[in-house]
Design a protein around this motif. Structure first.
Motif, PDB file in Angstrom:
ATOM      1  N   ARG A 114       1.032  -1.263   0.097  1.00 20.62           N
ATOM      2  CA  ARG A 114       0.086  -0.002   0.061  1.00 20.62           C
ATOM      3  C   ARG A 114       0.757   1.186  -0.034  1.00 20.62           C
ATOM      4  O   ARG A 114       1.663   1.432   0.851  1.00 20.62           O
ATOM      5  N   LYS A 115       0.641   2.016  -0.823  1.00 20.96           N
ATOM      6  CA  LYS A 115       1.039   3.418  -0.764  1.00 20.96           C
ATOM      7  C   LYS A 115       0.562   4.543  -0.111  1.00 20.96           C
ATOM      8  O   LYS A 115      -0.316   4.837  -0.317  1.00 20.96           O
ATOM      9  N   ILE A 116       1.396   5.022   1.111  1.00 20.56           N
ATOM     10  CA  ILE A 116       0.704   5.910   1.773  1.00 20.56           C
ATOM     11  C   ILE A 116       1.376   7.385   1.392  1.00 20.56           C
ATOM     12  O   ILE A 116       2.644   7.371   1.376  1.00 20.56           O
ATOM     13  N   GLU A 117       0.646   8.191   1.490  1.00 11.99           N
ATOM     14  CA  GLU A 117       0.844   9.775   1.147  1.00 11.99           C
ATOM     15  C   GLU A 117       0.594  10.522   2.035  1.00 11.99           C
ATOM     16  O   GLU A 117      -0.578  10.470   2.619  1.00 11.99           O
ATOM     17  N   PHE A 118       1.353  11.504   2.501  1.00 11.97           N
ATOM     18  CA  PHE A 118       0.999  12.442   3.628  1.00 11.97           C
ATOM     19  C   PHE A 118       0.786  13.803   2.979  1.00 11.97           C
ATOM     20  O   PHE A 118       1.317  14.345   2.162  1.00 11.97           O
ATOM     21  N   ILE A 119      -0.324  14.210   3.654  1.00 10.74           N
ATOM     22  CA  ILE A 119      -0.865  15.713   3.104  1.00 10.74           C
ATOM     23  C   ILE A 119      -0.695  16.486   4.221  1.00 10.74           C
ATOM     24  O   ILE A 119      -1.141  16.152   5.420  1.00 10.74           O
ATOM     25  N   GLU A 120      -0.274  17.863   4.210  1.00 11.57           N
ATOM     26  CA  GLU A 120      -0.214  18.898   5.242  1.00 11.57           C
ATOM     27  C   GLU A 120      -1.059  19.849   4.912  1.00 11.57           C
ATOM     28  O   GLU A 120      -1.406  20.474   3.565  1.00 11.57           O
ATOM     29  N   PHE A 121      -1.758  20.603   5.867  1.00 18.04           N
ATOM     30  CA  PHE A 121      -2.664  21.780   5.684  1.00 18.04           C
ATOM     31  C   PHE A 121      -2.187  22.635   6.490  1.00 18.04           C
ATOM     32  O   PHE A 121      -2.238  22.700   7.697  1.00 18.04           O
ATOM     33  N   CYS A 122      -1.841  23.912   6.025  1.00 20.40           N
ATOM     34  CA  CYS A 122      -1.272  25.050   6.531  1.00 20.40           C
ATOM     35  C   CYS A 122      -1.935  26.184   6.890  1.00 20.40           C
ATOM     36  O   CYS A 122      -1.406  27.036   7.505  1.00 20.40           O
ATOM     37  N   ASP A 123      -3.220  26.239   6.277  1.00 24.97           N
ATOM     38  CA  ASP A 123      -4.072  27.349   6.448  1.00 24.97           C
ATOM     39  C   ASP A 123      -4.606  27.861   7.538  1.00 24.97           C
ATOM     40  O   ASP A 123      -4.697  28.780   8.356  1.00 24.97           O
ATOM     41  N   HIS A 124      -5.190  26.578   8.179  1.00 25.82           N
ATOM     42  CA  HIS A 124      -5.746  26.763   9.467  1.00 25.82           C
ATOM     43  C   HIS A 124      -6.056  25.231  10.017  1.00 25.82           C
ATOM     44  O   HIS A 124      -5.809  24.236   9.335  1.00 25.82           O
ATOM     45  N   ASP A 125      -6.647  25.393  11.286  1.00 29.75           N
ATOM     46  CA  ASP A 125      -7.092  23.773  11.641  1.00 29.75           C
ATOM     47  C   ASP A 125      -8.284  23.345  10.946  1.00 29.75           C
ATOM     48  O   ASP A 125      -9.356  23.820  11.268  1.00 29.75           O
ATOM     49  N   PRO A 126      -8.054  22.271  10.210  1.00 30.77           N
ATOM     50  CA  PRO A 126      -9.101  21.570   9.105  1.00 30.77           C
ATOM     51  C   PRO A 126     -10.068  20.735  10.055  1.00 30.77           C
ATOM     52  O   PRO A 126      -9.711  20.112  10.932  1.00 30.77           O
ATOM     53  N   THR A 127     -11.196  20.538   9.316  1.00 30.02           N
ATOM     54  CA  THR A 127     -12.283  19.699   9.774  1.00 30.02           C
ATOM     55  C   THR A 127     -11.829  18.116   9.147  1.00 30.02           C
ATOM     56  O   THR A 127     -10.985  18.169   8.035  1.00 30.02           O
ATOM     57  N   SER A 128     -12.414  17.237   9.389  1.00 31.67           N
ATOM     58  CA  SER A 128     -12.098  15.977   8.936  1.00 31.67           C
ATOM     59  C   SER A 128     -12.851  15.939   7.326  1.00 31.67           C
ATOM     60  O   SER A 128     -12.345  15.534   6.397  1.00 31.67           O
ATOM     61  N   GLU A 129     -13.852  16.457   7.257  1.00 32.95           N
ATOM     62  CA  GLU A 129     -14.639  16.671   6.001  1.00 32.95           C
ATOM     63  C   GLU A 129     -13.710  17.575   4.846  1.00 32.95           C
ATOM     64  O   GLU A 129     -13.456  17.030   3.856  1.00 32.95           O
ATOM     65  N   GLU A 130     -12.916  18.607   5.521  1.00 35.87           N
ATOM     66  CA  GLU A 130     -12.010  19.331   4.492  1.00 35.87           C
ATOM     67  C   GLU A 130     -10.936  18.372   4.065  1.00 35.87           C
ATOM     68  O   GLU A 130     -10.330  18.415   2.848  1.00 35.87           O
TER      69      GLU A 130
END
Length: 212
Positions: A114-130
């Motif tokens: 399984r290929k796992i990729e990490f995403i980071e979100f830098c703008d604000h504290d995101p919701t799960s849906e986002e």
């Protein structure tokens, strides 16, 4: 009525400010007033279309900078172990006692990479849906609970850098709250915890997706 008039005047002021700045920049690049007058003619429509297209591309570029893929890993899910066995193999300093075979039943399957990729979100504290929406935008699938447990075994040091959230299909804890697995790095320790799916996530986390 005064309130509406104020909004109109304010809007006109913003529009004039943008137009003034645009004209000044255009003159510095050698354009004339006639070039602006031509925008109000049918011949000016293609130019306006190009202008809007530039704005759209600029907006999308900013969005890509706010959310980005920062790391890629490959794990191997054996498909023959129970949750309790995977937790033990992870050798965590602490694990939530709700992470049981009953709450996290795993389906048997043939071994698979399984290929796992990490995403980071830098703008604000995101919701799960986002974040699920961002996974989709990058062409990633949501991980499974098994992905989270196997990642902790195959890549044990990654969670020391920052917490890793796996937005798999949430399970209901005894109080009826939706929970997902989180690999937590805390004070030099490796913990296996549960996060609340319905709450916002700390932007310092990374979020795991699966590339198929």
């Amino acid at each position: 009525m005064p309130k509406n008039s104020s909004l109109i005047i304010s809007g006109m002021g913003v529009g004039m400010s943008i137009l003034t700045s645009l004209v000044e920049k255009a003159r510095r690049r050698g354009l004339s007033d006639d070039d602006f007058h031509n925008l109000a003619t049918p011949e000016g429509e293609p130019i306006l279309d190009q202008f809007v297209e530039v704005m759209v591309r600029a907006k999308n570029t900013v969005a890509r900078l706010v959310t980005q893929i920062i790391a890629v890993f490959t794990i191997k899910c054996e498909g023959s172990l129970k949750t309790s066995e995977l937790v033990k193999a992870g050798k965590y300093d602490w694990s939530n006692n709700l992470i049981t075979d009953e709450l996290f039943p795993l389906q048997s399957h043939a071994p698979v990479a399984r290929k796992i990729e990490f995403i980071e979100f830098c703008d604000h504290d995101p919701t799960s849906e986002e974040m699920i929406s961002e996974l989709t935008r990058f062409g990633l699938k949501r991980p499974t609970a098994e992905d989270a447990l196997q990642f902790g075994i195959d890549q044990p040091e990654e969670q020391r850098k920052r917490s890793i959230v796996f937005l798999h299909e949430p399970v209901l804890d005894p109080r009826g709250s939706r929970r997902v697995l989180v690999l937590v790095g805390s004070a030099g320790e490796r913990d296996l915890g549960l996060g609340w799916f319905s709450c916002r996530w700390d932007r310092r986390c990374v979020f795991a997706g699966v590339r198929e």
